[in-house]
Design a protein around this motif. Structure first.
Motif, short mmCIF file in Angstrom:
data_model
loop_
_atom_site.label_atom_id
_atom_site.label_comp_id
_atom_site.label_asym_id
_atom_site.label_seq_id
_atom_site.Cartn_x
_atom_site.Cartn_y
_atom_site.Cartn_z
N GLY A 8 34.92 42.66 38.27
CA GLY A 8 33.69 42.47 39.02
C GLY A 8 33.16 43.70 39.73
N GLY A 9 33.90 44.80 39.66
CA GLY A 9 33.41 46.02 40.29
C GLY A 9 32.22 46.60 39.55
N GLY A 10 31.63 47.62 40.16
CA GLY A 10 30.49 48.27 39.52
C GLY A 10 29.71 49.10 40.49
N LEU A 11 28.52 49.50 40.05
CA LEU A 11 27.61 50.31 40.85
C LEU A 11 26.52 49.41 41.43
CD1 LEU A 11 26.43 53.07 41.79
CD2 LEU A 11 25.25 53.15 39.58
N VAL A 12 26.30 49.51 42.72
CA VAL A 12 25.29 48.69 43.39
C VAL A 12 24.59 49.53 44.44
CG1 VAL A 12 26.93 47.79 45.08
CG2 VAL A 12 24.90 46.46 44.51
N GLN A 13 23.34 49.21 44.69
CA GLN A 13 22.59 49.93 45.72
C GLN A 13 22.96 49.43 47.11
OE1 GLN A 13 18.42 49.55 44.82
NE2 GLN A 13 18.50 51.11 43.22
N PRO A 14 22.79 50.27 48.11
CA PRO A 14 23.03 49.81 49.49
C PRO A 14 22.22 48.55 49.78
CG PRO A 14 22.75 52.18 49.45
CD PRO A 14 22.44 51.69 48.06
N GLY A 15 22.88 47.61 50.45
CA GLY A 15 22.25 46.33 50.75
C GLY A 15 22.48 45.29 49.67
N GLY A 16 23.02 45.70 48.55
CA GLY A 16 23.27 44.78 47.45
C GLY A 16 24.55 44.00 47.60
N SER A 17 24.85 43.21 46.56
CA SER A 17 26.02 42.33 46.58
C SER A 17 26.82 42.48 45.29
CB SER A 17 25.58 40.87 46.72
OG SER A 17 24.90 40.65 47.93
N LEU A 18 28.10 42.20 45.42
CA LEU A 18 29.01 42.11 44.29
C LEU A 18 30.02 41.01 44.58
CD1 LEU A 18 29.99 45.79 43.32
CD2 LEU A 18 28.66 44.20 41.93
N ARG A 19 30.54 40.41 43.54
CA ARG A 19 31.64 39.47 43.70
C ARG A 19 32.81 39.93 42.86
NH1 ARG A 19 32.16 33.03 42.27
NH2 ARG A 19 32.28 33.87 40.14
N LEU A 20 33.90 40.21 43.54
CA LEU A 20 35.13 40.58 42.85
C LEU A 20 35.96 39.34 42.59
CD1 LEU A 20 36.22 43.75 44.87
CD2 LEU A 20 34.62 43.57 42.96
N SER A 21 36.68 39.37 41.47
CA SER A 21 37.58 38.28 41.13
C SER A 21 38.99 38.83 40.94
CB SER A 21 37.13 37.59 39.84
OG SER A 21 35.87 37.00 40.00
N CYS A 22 39.95 38.02 41.30
CA CYS A 22 41.36 38.35 41.10
C CYS A 22 41.99 37.16 40.39
CB CYS A 22 42.04 38.62 42.43
SG CYS A 22 43.83 38.90 42.30
N LEU A 23 42.39 37.38 39.17
CA LEU A 23 42.90 36.31 38.32
C LEU A 23 44.33 36.60 37.92
CD1 LEU A 23 42.49 33.84 36.37
CD2 LEU A 23 41.73 35.51 34.67
N ALA A 24 45.16 35.57 37.94
CA ALA A 24 46.52 35.69 37.42
C ALA A 24 46.79 34.49 36.52
CB ALA A 24 47.54 35.77 38.54
N SER A 25 47.44 34.73 35.42
CA SER A 25 47.67 33.65 34.46
C SER A 25 48.85 32.77 34.86
CB SER A 25 47.91 34.23 33.07
OG SER A 25 49.04 35.09 33.09
N GLU A 26 49.70 33.31 35.74
CA GLU A 26 50.90 32.56 36.13
C GLU A 26 50.51 31.40 37.05
OE1 GLU A 26 50.50 35.79 36.58
OE2 GLU A 26 51.87 36.73 35.15
N ARG A 27 51.03 30.23 36.76
CA ARG A 27 50.72 29.04 37.55
C ARG A 27 51.11 29.21 39.01
NH1 ARG A 27 52.75 22.90 36.02
NH2 ARG A 27 51.63 21.82 37.66
N ALA A 28 52.16 30.00 39.25
CA ALA A 28 52.65 30.19 40.62
C ALA A 28 51.65 30.92 41.51
CB ALA A 28 53.96 30.97 40.60
N PHE A 29 50.64 31.55 40.89
CA PHE A 29 49.66 32.30 41.68
C PHE A 29 49.01 31.42 42.74
CE2 PHE A 29 47.19 35.91 42.51
CZ PHE A 29 45.84 35.58 42.58
N SER A 30 48.86 30.15 42.45
CA SER A 30 48.23 29.25 43.41
C SER A 30 49.10 29.02 44.64
CB SER A 30 47.90 27.92 42.75
OG SER A 30 49.08 27.29 42.29
N ASP A 31 50.36 29.41 44.58
CA ASP A 31 51.26 29.27 45.72
C ASP A 31 51.36 30.55 46.55
OD1 ASP A 31 53.54 27.39 43.65
OD2 ASP A 31 51.90 26.68 44.92
N TYR A 32 50.64 31.59 46.14
CA TYR A 32 50.76 32.89 46.77
C TYR A 32 49.61 33.17 47.72
CZ TYR A 32 54.50 34.50 43.65
OH TYR A 32 55.69 34.67 43.00
N SER A 33 49.91 33.87 48.82
CA SER A 33 48.84 34.49 49.60
C SER A 33 48.30 35.67 48.80
CB SER A 33 49.37 34.99 50.94
OG SER A 33 49.62 33.93 51.82
#
Length: 124
Positions: A8-33
């Motif tokens: 989700g990273g990239g180049l954006v102008q000041p005042g703009g928005s971005l949404r980063l995502s963090c994905l893990a395929s392991e089911r245990a990820f839902s148990d992690y901070s």
């Protein structure tokens, strides 16, 4: 163990928005901070935001409070960082990190599982 992958990273102008995502395929990820950290050129890595496994508690650095929002969808094994009103000083490589348990969500040493990072550049 989990292997987080940022996107989700990239180049954006000041005042703009971005949404980063963090994905893990392991089911245990839902148990992690999960925490987001960033490192700008020539600077140390710093805490940005974190969320507990259930999403019931969230944490923010003062520099992003009110502009960034962290959330998670455990059904999708994904944590999001919505970044609004971006400033040039937000330019950095953003890293997602995970672990369980985490006692101090602000401390990068609490997290043992890290992604490779995604570049965010805020510039005209």
């Amino acid at each position: 163990q989990v292997r987080p992958v940022e996107s989700g990273g990239g180049l954006v102008q000041p005042g703009g928005s971005l949404r980063l995502s963090c994905l893990a395929s392991e089911r245990a990820f839902s148990d992690y901070s999960v925490g987001w950290f960033r490192q700008a050129p020539g600077k140390e890595r710093e805490f940005v935001s974190a969320i507990t496994w259930s999403g019931s508690s969230t944490y923010y650095a003062d520099s992003v409070k009110g502009r960034f929002t962290i959330s998670r969808d455990n059904a999708k094994n994904t944590v999001y960082l919505q970044m609004n009103s971006l400033k040039p000083e937000d330019t950095a490589v953003y890293y997602c990190a995970a672990d369980s348990p985490v006692l101090d969500h602000y401390d990068e040493l609490e997290y043992n599982f890290w992604g490779q990072g995604t570049q965010v550049t805020v510039s005209q």
